[in-house]
Design a protein around this motif. Structure first.
Motif, PDB file in Angstrom:
ATOM      1  N   LEU A 103       0.849  -1.197   0.000  1.00 23.12           N
ATOM      2  CA  LEU A 103       0.000   0.000   0.000  1.00 23.12           C
ATOM      3  C   LEU A 103       0.883   1.245   0.000  1.00 23.12           C
ATOM      4  CD1 LEU A 103      -2.457  -1.085   2.855  1.00 23.12           C
ATOM      5  CD2 LEU A 103      -2.933  -1.123   0.400  1.00 23.12           C
ATOM      6  N   ILE A 104       0.343   2.322  -0.525  1.00 30.28           N
ATOM      7  CA  ILE A 104       1.110   3.576  -0.570  1.00 30.28           C
ATOM      8  C   ILE A 104       0.398   4.649   0.251  1.00 30.28           C
ATOM      9  CG2 ILE A 104       1.901   5.466  -2.063  1.00 30.28           C
ATOM     10  CD1 ILE A 104       2.287   3.381  -4.256  1.00 30.28           C
ATOM     11  N   ARG A 105       1.180   5.308   1.098  1.00 30.52           N
ATOM     12  CA  ARG A 105       0.661   6.426   1.881  1.00 30.52           C
ATOM     13  C   ARG A 105       1.460   7.669   1.517  1.00 30.52           C
ATOM     14  NH1 ARG A 105       1.270   6.607   8.450  1.00 30.52           N
ATOM     15  NH2 ARG A 105       2.620   8.408   8.176  1.00 30.52           N
TER      16      ARG A 105
ATOM     17  N   HIS B 109      -3.152   2.696 -11.747  1.00 32.43           N
ATOM     18  CA  HIS B 109      -4.482   2.524 -11.121  1.00 32.43           C
ATOM     19  C   HIS B 109      -4.394   2.184  -9.635  1.00 32.43           C
ATOM     20  CE1 HIS B 109      -5.968   2.701 -15.176  1.00 32.43           C
ATOM     21  NE2 HIS B 109      -5.134   1.733 -15.500  1.00 32.43           N
ATOM     22  N   ILE B 110      -3.548   2.913  -8.937  1.00 34.11           N
ATOM     23  CA  ILE B 110      -3.390   2.702  -7.487  1.00 34.11           C
ATOM     24  C   ILE B 110      -3.964   3.911  -6.756  1.00 34.11           C
ATOM     25  CG2 ILE B 110      -1.731   2.473  -5.585  1.00 34.11           C
ATOM     26  CD1 ILE B 110       0.208   1.257  -7.667  1.00 34.11           C
ATOM     27  N   ALA B 111      -4.852   3.641  -5.809  1.00 30.59           N
ATOM     28  CA  ALA B 111      -5.376   4.722  -4.965  1.00 30.59           C
ATOM     29  C   ALA B 111      -4.645   4.657  -3.614  1.00 30.59           C
ATOM     30  CB  ALA B 111      -6.877   4.568  -4.766  1.00 30.59           C
ATOM     31  N   PRO B 112      -3.888   5.693  -3.277  1.00 31.84           N
ATOM     32  CA  PRO B 112      -3.144   5.691  -2.012  1.00 31.84           C
ATOM     33  C   PRO B 112      -4.014   6.231  -0.875  1.00 31.84           C
ATOM     34  CG  PRO B 112      -2.676   7.704  -3.174  1.00 31.84           C
ATOM     35  CD  PRO B 112      -3.684   6.954  -4.016  1.00 31.84           C
ATOM     36  N   LEU B 113      -3.408   6.251   0.298  1.00 33.54           N
ATOM     37  CA  LEU B 113      -3.957   7.019   1.422  1.00 33.54           C
ATOM     38  C   LEU B 113      -3.184   8.335   1.439  1.00 33.54           C
ATOM     39  CD1 LEU B 113      -5.549   7.265   4.140  1.00 33.54           C
ATOM     40  CD2 LEU B 113      -3.602   6.160   5.239  1.00 33.54           C
ATOM     41  N   VAL B 114      -3.905   9.440   1.519  1.00 31.89           N
ATOM     42  CA  VAL B 114      -3.202  10.727   1.534  1.00 31.89           C
ATOM     43  C   VAL B 114      -3.541  11.479   2.823  1.00 31.89           C
ATOM     44  CG1 VAL B 114      -4.988  11.782   0.086  1.00 31.89           C
ATOM     45  CG2 VAL B 114      -2.798  12.883   0.266  1.00 31.89           C
ATOM     46  N   GLY B 115      -2.504  11.972   3.484  1.00 32.19           N
ATOM     47  CA  GLY B 115      -2.680  12.662   4.763  1.00 32.19           C
ATOM     48  C   GLY B 115      -2.769  14.167   4.559  1.00 32.19           C
ATOM     49  N   ILE B 116      -3.879  14.755   5.001  1.00 35.38           N
ATOM     50  CA  ILE B 116      -4.105  16.192   4.826  1.00 35.38           C
ATOM     51  C   ILE B 116      -3.845  16.910   6.152  1.00 35.38           C
ATOM     52  CG2 ILE B 116      -5.799  17.931   4.099  1.00 35.38           C
ATOM     53  CD1 ILE B 116      -5.479  15.723   1.983  1.00 35.38           C
ATOM     54  N   VAL B 117      -3.036  17.968   6.084  1.00 33.28           N
ATOM     55  CA  VAL B 117      -2.849  18.830   7.260  1.00 33.28           C
ATOM     56  C   VAL B 117      -3.840  19.983   7.108  1.00 33.28           C
ATOM     57  CG1 VAL B 117      -1.205  20.139   8.642  1.00 33.28           C
ATOM     58  CG2 VAL B 117      -0.381  18.265   7.190  1.00 33.28           C
ATOM     59  N   PRO B 118      -4.905  20.019   7.917  1.00 33.85           N
ATOM     60  CA  PRO B 118      -5.978  20.986   7.644  1.00 33.85           C
ATOM     61  C   PRO B 118      -5.619  22.439   7.940  1.00 33.85           C
ATOM     62  CG  PRO B 118      -6.516  19.636   9.572  1.00 33.85           C
ATOM     63  CD  PRO B 118      -5.252  19.080   8.989  1.00 33.85           C
TER      64      PRO B 118
ATOM     65  N   THR C  59       2.662  -1.094   4.267  1.00 33.16           N
ATOM     66  CA  THR C  59       2.446   0.290   3.821  1.00 33.16           C
ATOM     67  C   THR C  59       3.791   1.003   3.727  1.00 33.16           C
ATOM     68  OG1 THR C  59       0.325   0.349   4.986  1.00 33.16           O
ATOM     69  CG2 THR C  59       1.213   2.455   4.260  1.00 33.16           C
ATOM     70  N   PHE C  60       4.024   1.599   2.571  1.00 29.35           N
ATOM     71  CA  PHE C  60       5.225   2.417   2.348  1.00 29.35           C
ATOM     72  C   PHE C  60       4.775   3.871   2.383  1.00 29.35           C
ATOM     73  CE2 PHE C  60       5.682  -1.565   0.050  1.00 29.35           C
ATOM     74  CZ  PHE C  60       6.967  -1.983   0.371  1.00 29.35           C
ATOM     75  N   CYS C  61       5.398   4.667   3.245  1.00 30.94           N
ATOM     76  CA  CYS C  61       4.954   6.060   3.286  1.00 30.94           C
ATOM     77  C   CYS C  61       5.976   6.994   2.646  1.00 30.94           C
ATOM     78  CB  CYS C  61       4.543   6.466   4.700  1.00 30.94           C
ATOM     79  SG  CYS C  61       5.722   7.321   5.668  1.00 30.94           S
ATOM     80  N   PHE C  62       5.478   7.942   1.889  1.00 31.50           N
ATOM     81  CA  PHE C  62       6.314   8.882   1.131  1.00 31.50           C
ATOM     82  C   PHE C  62       5.915  10.318   1.432  1.00 31.50           C
ATOM     83  CE2 PHE C  62       6.391   4.956  -1.190  1.00 31.50           C
ATOM     84  CZ  PHE C  62       7.726   4.835  -1.533  1.00 31.50           C
TER      85      PHE C  62
ATOM     86  N   SER D   6      -5.041  -0.822  -3.694  1.00 29.52           N
ATOM     87  CA  SER D   6      -5.548   0.486  -3.321  1.00 29.52           C
ATOM     88  C   SER D   6      -6.098   0.402  -1.908  1.00 29.52           C
ATOM     89  CB  SER D   6      -6.658   0.908  -4.277  1.00 29.52           C
ATOM     90  OG  SER D   6      -6.096   1.175  -5.539  1.00 29.52           O
ATOM     91  N   PHE D   7      -5.959   1.489  -1.178  1.00 28.85           N
ATOM     92  CA  PHE D   7      -6.470   1.495   0.206  1.00 28.85           C
ATOM     93  C   PHE D   7      -7.947   1.151   0.252  1.00 28.85           C
ATOM     94  CE2 PHE D   7      -4.236   2.505   4.073  1.00 28.85           C
ATOM     95  CZ  PHE D   7      -2.947   2.713   3.627  1.00 28.85           C
ATOM     96  N   ASP D   8      -8.708   1.652  -0.739  1.00 27.87           N
ATOM     97  CA  ASP D   8     -10.163   1.411  -0.691  1.00 27.87           C
ATOM     98  C   ASP D   8     -10.543  -0.013  -1.087  1.00 27.87           C
ATOM     99  OD1 ASP D   8      -9.490   1.798  -3.348  1.00 27.87           O
ATOM    100  OD2 ASP D   8     -11.331   2.854  -3.851  1.00 27.87           O
ATOM    101  N   LYS D   9      -9.546  -0.838  -1.473  1.00 30.66           N
ATOM    102  CA  LYS D   9      -9.854  -2.216  -1.874  1.00 30.66           C
ATOM    103  C   LYS D   9      -9.496  -3.229  -0.776  1.00 30.66           C
ATOM    104  CE  LYS D   9     -11.021  -1.621  -6.349  1.00 30.66           C
ATOM    105  NZ  LYS D   9     -10.923  -0.159  -6.403  1.00 30.66           N
ATOM    106  N   ILE D  10      -8.847  -2.787   0.277  1.00 34.70           N
ATOM    107  CA  ILE D  10      -8.435  -3.790   1.266  1.00 34.70           C
ATOM    108  C   ILE D  10      -9.626  -4.201   2.129  1.00 34.70           C
ATOM    109  CG2 ILE D  10      -5.945  -3.402   1.360  1.00 34.70           C
ATOM    110  CD1 ILE D  10      -6.316  -1.519   3.611  1.00 34.70           C
ATOM    111  N   ASP D  11      -9.667  -5.475   2.429  1.00 36.42           N
ATOM    112  CA  ASP D  11     -10.809  -6.051   3.135  1.00 36.42           C
ATOM    113  C   ASP D  11     -10.571  -5.942   4.646  1.00 36.42           C
ATOM    114  OD1 ASP D  11     -12.923  -7.464   4.046  1.00 36.42           O
ATOM    115  OD2 ASP D  11     -12.278  -9.406   3.252  1.00 36.42           O
TER     116      ASP D  11
END
Ligand code: ZN
Length: 244
Positions: A5-7, A31-40, A182-185, A211-216
Motif C-alpha cells: 500500500l502507498i501512503r 491505477h493505485i489509490a493511495p492514502l493521503v494525509g491532509i494537514v488541515p 504500507t510504504f509512506c512517502f 488500493s487502500f479502498d480495496k483492502i478487506d
C-alpha cells in the motif's frame, strides 16, 4: 498474501504542487489509490513550500472522488510535546502527551475545516507517527474516524474500536513475507531520482500493489503474536542502533 500500500504524507495548501502532480500521474498510470494525509491548518514552516493554492481543497475533493483514501494528518503539524506515545518512533509529537481536552480540540478543529470543504476523512495518522490512547479517545468523541495508519505489524489488527493498518517503511523495498505493507512517502521532499525509483519499483512489483479502498477490513482480529514479536524486534533494533 502480500499487499503493498502507498501512503502520501503532508498534503496542504502550501505543498509542492508540481511534485504531487507527478506522483499523482504515476499512481493513475498504475491505477493505485493511495492514502493521503491532509494537514488541515498547517503551521509547519517546512511545509510552506509554495504560495497558498486556493484550489487545494478542490484537488482533495477530486482525489477523494477517484477513490483515494483521505486521512486527517494532525491539525497544524507542529510538535508540542516530547512524548513518544504508543508508537514510539520519535520523541516528538503534535498529540502524544497532550491532555484529552487539548487533543479533542485539535481533532474537532481539523474535522471542522475538512467538513467545510466537503471532505469526510475515514483515516487518521499523526505527524512523526506519534499518538497515544487519548488521541484514540479524542478521535472517537470528535470524529467518525475509526481507522489508523501506523504502528509495526504484519497485517491490519483491531484495537478496541479502531482498526490499525500498519505503516512499516519510508521507502520501497521488496518484502519477502506475506502481510500488508504500507510504504509512506513525502512527495514534497522527493527528488527527480526518488520519483524515477518510485515509478520503477511500482512497475516491477505491480502485482502486489493494492488500493487502500480495496483492502478487506471485515474480518480483522486482534494483534497477532507474530505482529507483536515483529513490533518488539523493530523497536529493540531502533534502540540498539540509537535511532531514537
Ligand atoms: Zn507529516
Amino acid at each position: 498474501m502480500k499487499q503493498y500500500l502507498i501512503r502520501l504524507d503532508d498534503a496542504c495548501p502550501t505543498m509542492n504542487f508540481s511534485r504531487w502532480r507527478v506522483i499523482e500521474e504515476i499512481l493513475d498510470k498504475y491505477h493505485i489509490a493511495p492514502l493521503v494525509g491532509i494537514v488541515p491548518s498547517c503551521e509547519d514552516q517546512k511545509l510552506m513550500i509554495g504560495a497558498e493554492d486556493p484550489s487545494f481543497w478542490e484537488r482533495v475533493f477530486s482525489w477523494s472522488n477517484k477513490g483515494w483514501a483521505i486521512a486527517l494528518h494532525g491539525y497544524n503539524h507542529v510538535y508540542s510535546s516530547t512524548a513518544a506515545g504508543i508508537n514510539p518512533l520519535w520523541n516528538r509529537s503534535e498529540f502524544a502527551g497532550l491532555s484529552l481536552d487539548e487533543q479533542r480540540e485539535k481533532i474537532r478543529r481539523g474535522i471542522d475545516i475538512m467538513k467545510k470543504n466537503h471532505i469526510d476523512p475515514q483515516y487518521f495518522f499523526a505527524p512523526s507517527h506519534t499518538f497515544d490512547n487519548n488521541t484514540l479517545i479524542a478521535l472517537k468523541k470528535e470524529s467518525n474516524i475509526r481507522i489508523i495508519s501506523d504502528t509495526i505489524a504484519f497485517e491490519a489488527y483491531r484495537k478496541d474500536d479502531f482498526i490499525i493498518i500498519p505503516c512499516q517503511l519510508g521507502h520501497f523495498r521488496a518484502i519477502p513475507f506475506a502481510g500488508t505493507w504500507t510504504f509512506c512517502f513525502h512527495p514534497n521532499m522527493m527528488s527527480e531520482t526518488d520519483i524515477k525509483t518510485f515509478d520503477e519499483f511500482i512497475y516491477n512489483n505491480r502485482d502486489f500493489f493494492y488500493s487502500f479502498d480495496k483492502i478487506d477490513l471485515c474480518n480483522v482480529k486482534g494483534k497477532s503474536l507474530s505482529s507483536k514479536l515483529l513490533s518488539f524486534m523493530y523497536f529493540t533494533y531502533r534502540k540498539v542502533r540509537g535511532l531514537k
